[in-house]
Design a protein around this motif. Structure first.
Motif, short mmCIF file in Angstrom:
data_model
loop_
_atom_site.label_atom_id
_atom_site.label_comp_id
_atom_site.label_asym_id
_atom_site.label_seq_id
_atom_site.Cartn_x
_atom_site.Cartn_y
_atom_site.Cartn_z
N GLN A 239 -15.16 5.42 -16.09
CA GLN A 239 -15.35 6.52 -15.15
C GLN A 239 -14.81 6.18 -13.77
O GLN A 239 -14.19 7.00 -13.09
CB GLN A 239 -16.84 6.88 -15.05
N CYS A 240 -15.08 4.96 -13.34
CA CYS A 240 -14.64 4.53 -12.00
C CYS A 240 -13.12 4.50 -11.87
O CYS A 240 -12.57 4.80 -10.81
CB CYS A 240 -15.21 3.14 -11.70
N LEU A 241 -12.45 4.14 -12.94
CA LEU A 241 -11.00 3.94 -12.88
C LEU A 241 -10.20 5.18 -13.26
O LEU A 241 -8.97 5.20 -13.11
CB LEU A 241 -10.61 2.78 -13.82
N LYS A 242 -10.86 6.22 -13.73
CA LYS A 242 -10.19 7.37 -14.33
C LYS A 242 -9.08 7.95 -13.45
O LYS A 242 -7.98 8.23 -13.93
CB LYS A 242 -11.23 8.44 -14.66
N ASP A 243 -9.33 8.15 -12.18
CA ASP A 243 -8.37 8.83 -11.30
C ASP A 243 -7.68 7.89 -10.32
O ASP A 243 -7.15 8.33 -9.30
CB ASP A 243 -9.07 9.95 -10.53
N LEU A 244 -7.67 6.61 -10.64
CA LEU A 244 -7.12 5.63 -9.71
C LEU A 244 -5.64 5.88 -9.41
O LEU A 244 -5.18 5.68 -8.28
CB LEU A 244 -7.29 4.22 -10.29
N ASP A 245 -4.89 6.36 -10.40
CA ASP A 245 -3.46 6.57 -10.20
C ASP A 245 -3.17 7.70 -9.21
O ASP A 245 -2.05 7.82 -8.70
CB ASP A 245 -2.77 6.84 -11.53
N GLN A 246 -4.16 8.50 -8.89
CA GLN A 246 -3.96 9.60 -7.95
C GLN A 246 -4.00 9.14 -6.49
O GLN A 246 -3.69 9.91 -5.58
CB GLN A 246 -5.02 10.68 -8.16
N LEU A 247 -4.38 7.88 -6.26
CA LEU A 247 -4.51 7.38 -4.88
C LEU A 247 -3.18 6.95 -4.28
O LEU A 247 -3.10 6.74 -3.07
CB LEU A 247 -5.50 6.21 -4.84
N GLY A 248 -2.16 6.77 -5.11
CA GLY A 248 -0.85 6.39 -4.60
C GLY A 248 -0.79 4.96 -4.09
O GLY A 248 -0.05 4.66 -3.14
N LEU A 249 -1.52 4.05 -4.71
CA LEU A 249 -1.49 2.65 -4.31
C LEU A 249 -0.27 1.97 -4.93
O LEU A 249 -0.01 2.13 -6.12
CB LEU A 249 -2.76 1.93 -4.78
N ASP A 250 0.47 1.20 -4.13
CA ASP A 250 1.62 0.50 -4.70
C ASP A 250 1.14 -0.70 -5.52
O ASP A 250 -0.04 -1.05 -5.53
CB ASP A 250 2.62 0.10 -3.62
N GLU A 251 2.05 -1.32 -6.21
CA GLU A 251 1.70 -2.38 -7.17
C GLU A 251 1.00 -3.55 -6.49
O GLU A 251 0.05 -4.12 -7.02
CB GLU A 251 2.97 -2.87 -7.89
N ASP A 252 1.45 -3.91 -5.31
CA ASP A 252 0.86 -5.04 -4.58
C ASP A 252 -0.58 -4.72 -4.18
O ASP A 252 -1.49 -5.53 -4.42
CB ASP A 252 1.68 -5.36 -3.33
N VAL A 253 -0.80 -3.55 -3.61
CA VAL A 253 -2.15 -3.15 -3.20
C VAL A 253 -3.06 -3.03 -4.41
O VAL A 253 -4.22 -3.47 -4.38
CB VAL A 253 -2.10 -1.81 -2.42
N LEU A 254 -2.56 -2.45 -5.48
CA LEU A 254 -3.35 -2.28 -6.70
C LEU A 254 -3.80 -3.62 -7.25
O LEU A 254 -4.96 -3.81 -7.65
CB LEU A 254 -2.53 -1.52 -7.74
N GLY A 255 -2.89 -4.59 -7.27
CA GLY A 255 -3.24 -5.93 -7.77
C GLY A 255 -4.29 -6.61 -6.93
O GLY A 255 -5.21 -7.25 -7.46
N LEU A 256 -4.20 -6.46 -5.62
CA LEU A 256 -5.19 -7.05 -4.73
C LEU A 256 -6.54 -6.37 -4.90
O LEU A 256 -7.58 -7.02 -4.98
CB LEU A 256 -4.74 -6.94 -3.28
N PHE A 257 -6.53 -5.05 -4.95
CA PHE A 257 -7.77 -4.28 -5.06
C PHE A 257 -8.49 -4.55 -6.38
O PHE A 257 -9.71 -4.77 -6.40
CB PHE A 257 -7.44 -2.79 -4.92
N LEU A 258 -7.77 -4.54 -7.47
CA LEU A 258 -8.41 -4.66 -8.79
C LEU A 258 -8.83 -6.08 -9.14
O LEU A 258 -9.77 -6.26 -9.92
CB LEU A 258 -7.48 -4.11 -9.88
N ALA A 259 -8.16 -7.08 -8.57
CA ALA A 259 -8.50 -8.46 -8.97
C ALA A 259 -8.23 -9.51 -7.91
O ALA A 259 -9.04 -10.41 -7.70
CB ALA A 259 -7.76 -8.83 -10.26
N GLY A 260 -7.10 -9.41 -7.25
CA GLY A 260 -6.69 -10.51 -6.35
C GLY A 260 -7.69 -10.82 -5.26
O GLY A 260 -8.00 -11.99 -5.00
N ASN A 261 -8.22 -9.78 -4.62
CA ASN A 261 -9.19 -10.02 -3.54
C ASN A 261 -10.48 -10.62 -4.07
O ASN A 261 -11.05 -11.52 -3.45
CB ASN A 261 -9.47 -8.70 -2.80
#
Length: 268
Positions: A239-261
Motif C-alpha cells: 500500500q505504501c509503495l503503490k503510487d511511488l512512481d507518481q512522485l517523479g523521483l529520479d533513480e539516484d533519489v529513489l535509491g537513497l530514499f528506499l534503502a541507501g539512507n
C-alpha cells in the motif's frame, strides 16, 4: 533494494490495545484474535519486494505492548529480513540505560525508539536525556514520532521543533523522526536541514499522501535525509509503495530514499 525504517511485528497485546481503537474507523478491519506469525510479515514484505524491515518494541507507561525480548525472538525467526529496534521505560532512567546497552550489545538491535505521545511528554523532557546519552554513547540512532497522533492522545509532544533543542544538546546523536511530521512538515524539514544528524521517515503515509514540500525536499537538498517507512501493520508495504512512481523521483533519489539512507543511518 528496499528497507522499511519503521515497522512492527505485532503482538496481540499491541494490536488489541484500546489506545488504537480510534484508528480502526480508518482501516475498517477488526483487530486479529490470534497471534500474527512472522511468516505473514515476511510474506507481505515479499509482496512489495521489501528486503529488510526494522521492527520495533513498544514500551508505554505501565504497559509493554511488544517487549525487546519478543522483538529479538521475531528477528531470530527471519534474521536476514528483520532488524531489531528496542524501546525503554523513560520513567526509570538507570534501568533504561542498562536496557539500551543490553538491546545493542546483546540483542544486536540497531536503534532505540521512544514515542513522546505515549508518555504525554515532549522529547525535551529530562526523562528522555539518559536515553539520548546512552544512544549517542553506543552510536545507535534515537527514533521517535513527529507530527499529530492518530490515536486520541495529545499531539503537542510530536512538534518537530522540539528535536531542534535535542540536536543542539546532543550533536553526536542521530535522530530519526517518523511519520513525516504532518501538519508541521515544514518544521521537520527545517530541523533536518539545520542539523546534520536529524532525519525524517515516511512511515504511516502512503506515497500519494506525501506532502508536496517533503517531495520537493527529497528531490533537492534533502535527498540524503528522508527514509522510507510503512508503520506496518497499520499500512502494508504494498500500500505504501503503490503510487511511488507518481512522485517523479529520479533513480539516484529513489535509491537513497528506499534503502541507501537507511543503510547509512542504521549501519546496516
Amino acid at each position: 533494494m528496499i528497507i522499511d525504517a519503521w515497522a512492527q511485528h505485532p503482538t496481540l497485546k499491541h494490536i488489541q490495545d484500546p489506545i488504537f481503537e480510534s484508528l480502526r474507523r480508518w482501516t475498517k478491519t477488526p483487530a486479529p484474535t490470534e497471534e500474527v506469525p512472522v511468516e505473514l510479515t515476511v510474506a507481505l514484505m515479499d509482496q512489495a519486494k521489501v528486503d529488510k524491515s526494522l521492527i520495533s518494541a513498544w514500551v508505554a507507561p505501565r504497559n509493554v505492548m511488544i517487549s525487546n525480548d519478543e522483538v529479538a525472538s521475531f528477528v531470530a525467526q527471519a534474521p536476514d529480513r528483520l532488524v531489531g529496534v528496542g524501546s525503554v521505560d523513560i520513567s526509570k532512567p538507570m534501568q533504561a540505560v542498562k536496557e539500551i546497552r543490553r538491546c545493542v550489545n546483546e540483542l544486536g538491535f540497531k536503534a532505540i525508539r521512544v514515542l513522546p505521545w505515549l508518555w504525554e511528554l515532549p522529547p525535551t523532557d529530562r526523562r528522555f536525556y539518559p536515553v539520548f546519552t546512552a544512544c549517542a554513547d553506543l552510536g545507535v540512532p534515537f527514533c521517535t514520532q513527529i507530527g499529530h497522533t492518530g490515536p486520541l492522545m495529545p499531539s503537542e509532544p510530536g512538534r518537530p521543533l522540539y528535536l531542534d533543542q535535542v540536536a543542539l544538546d546532543f550533536p553526536e546523536l542521530t535522530i530519526v523522526g517518523g511519520h513525516i511530521g504532518y501538519p508541521w512538515t515544514e518544521e521537520a524539514i527545517a530541523v533536518a536541514t539545520k542539523h546534520e544528524n536529524v532525519y525524517i521517515d515516511t512511515s504511516a503515509y502512503t506515497a500519494n499522501r506525501y506532502p508536496e514540500e517533503l517531495v520537493k525536499f527529497m528531490k533537492g537538498h534533502g535527498r540524503h535525509k528522508v527514509l522510507f517507512g510503512t508503520n506496518y501493520p497499520m499500512i502494508t508495504p504494498a500500500q505504501c509503495l503503490k503510487d511511488l512512481d507518481q512522485l517523479g523521483l529520479d533513480e539516484d533519489v529513489l535509491g537513497l530514499f528506499l534503502a541507501g539512507n537507511a543503510k547509512r543511518v542504521f549501519n546496516l
